[in-house]
Design an enzyme around this catalytic site. Structure first.
Site, PDB file in Angstrom:
ATOM      1  N   CYS A  92      -4.362  -1.771   0.795  1.00 24.39           N
ATOM      2  CA  CYS A  92      -5.743  -2.251   1.035  1.00 24.39           C
ATOM      3  C   CYS A  92      -5.791  -3.645   1.709  1.00 24.39           C
ATOM      4  O   CYS A  92      -4.910  -4.442   1.616  1.00 24.39           O
ATOM      5  CB  CYS A  92      -6.127  -2.815  -0.608  1.00 24.39           C
ATOM      6  SG  CYS A  92      -6.244  -1.251  -1.455  1.00 24.39           S
ATOM      7  N   CYS A 144      -8.884   1.115   2.009  1.00 24.30           N
ATOM      8  CA  CYS A 144      -9.394   0.305   0.490  1.00 24.30           C
ATOM      9  C   CYS A 144      -9.328  -1.097   0.878  1.00 24.30           C
ATOM     10  O   CYS A 144      -8.748  -1.562   1.772  1.00 24.30           O
ATOM     11  CB  CYS A 144      -8.524   0.689  -0.619  1.00 24.30           C
ATOM     12  SG  CYS A 144      -6.768   0.462  -0.099  1.00 24.30           S
TER      13      CYS A 144
END
Ligand code: N1C
Length: 276
Positions: free
Chosen positions: A101, A182
């Site tokens: 992420c 993400c």
């Protein structure tokens, strides 16, 4: 005549000497034992490391064998122009991407600049920095009907047919890499092109379509500009990009000169966040 110390003082001196001798003996024994133990731990350490790495290498060989089988089943015995991207589904199931992420970096027509940057600054992860991507980056391979071999010569080129072995591989892994994106993701696009966002590129046709707003918060476009620049962030192609983005994913664009990027990647004290 020499006078001898009284018996009480003699006993005290004797006691002091005995304690000193015992202490000295303890120190000497301790040092000797320490040296002996250290010497003995060396072969033990070697045995430990040798056995551990032999086990690991066995585990890795078994793992690599499984990945290889999942990889080659996609194209062996097949016409190299008839390998759809779905043929690599078993490979993706065997070697899924771990999401990173806020660190995922995409690119289109900026491969060298991007990798030059990510090699020097350890803040972003491109597909080529993953295990699968790094193993196959720059390689050509294909199969042939009626043969169980893998060939590296005589394979169709990137533009010879749509469903060629190599293109379908990059399409499939790029889809999986984008699906795993993400947090805040970044893409470096080329400002010296009239259309920096091309709907026909892998980025435009596969990756953007696989971004998922449930996982991804924003897409930050870094438009790499040169001295003779053609495009800026108000380029019409970015309207198409925003239309393609899954609703809920925020969009930002920033123009950054290649010189600024190079300067930033070569100054170790500059944090990545301040590169643009
Ligand atoms: O068609 P593109 O760029 O838009 O594809 C780039 C896009 C990146 O974000 C990557 O995640 O798609 C992924 N990707 C690769 O990781 C990759 N490594 C090597 C796509 N293509 C990749 N290649 C080779 O680069 C591929 O074999 C083909 O020749 C080019 C596509 O690059 P592009 O057109 O600049």
């Amino acid at each position: 005549m020499e006078s001898r110390p009284p018996p009480k003082r003699r006993t005290k001196r004797c006691l002091v000497l005995t304690v000193a001798a015992v202490l000295l003996l303890i120190v000497v024994l301790g040092v000797a034992l320490g040296v002996a133990l250290k010497r003995n731990s060396e072969p033990f350490k070697k045995t430990f490391i040798d056995r551990y790495s032999a086990e690991l290498s066995m585990i890795f060989q078994i793992h690599c064998g499984k990945i290889w089988t999942a990889f080659e089943q996609a194209y062996v015995r097949k016409d190299p122009c008839k390998v759809p991207m779905e043929a690599y589904d078993p490979l993706m199931a065997a070697a899924p991407f771990k999401p990173a992420c806020n660190r995922m970096m995409f690119w289109s027509k900026t491969k060298e600049v991007v990798h030059d940057f990510t090699a020097k600054k350890d803040c972003f992860l491109t597909l080529e920095d993953t295990l699968l991507g790094s193993v196959l980056d720059g390689l050509t391979w294909c199969g042939k009907e009626g043969s169980s071999d893998t060939f590296t010569a005589g394979c169709p080129g990137w533009t010879d047919c749509d469903n060629n072995t190599v293109r379908s591989f990059w399409n499939r892994v790029s889809a999986a890499f984008a699906d795993a994106a993400c947090g805040d993701a970044t893409v470096m696009l080329n400002g010296s092109l009239a259309t920096p966002f091309s709907p026909y590129s892998i980025f435009g046709s596969i990756e953007v379509k696989n971004f998922n707003s449930q996982r991804m918060k924003s897409l930050n476009v870094v438009l790499i500009t040169q001295e003779k620049n053609v495009s800026n962030c108000s380029n019409a192609s970015f309207k198409d990009l925003q239309k393609e983005l899954d609703g809920g994913i925020k969009y930002n664009c920033k123009e950054v000169s290649e010189a600024q990027l190079q300067w930033c990647s070569s100054s170790p004290e500059t944090p990545c966040g301040s590169c643009w």
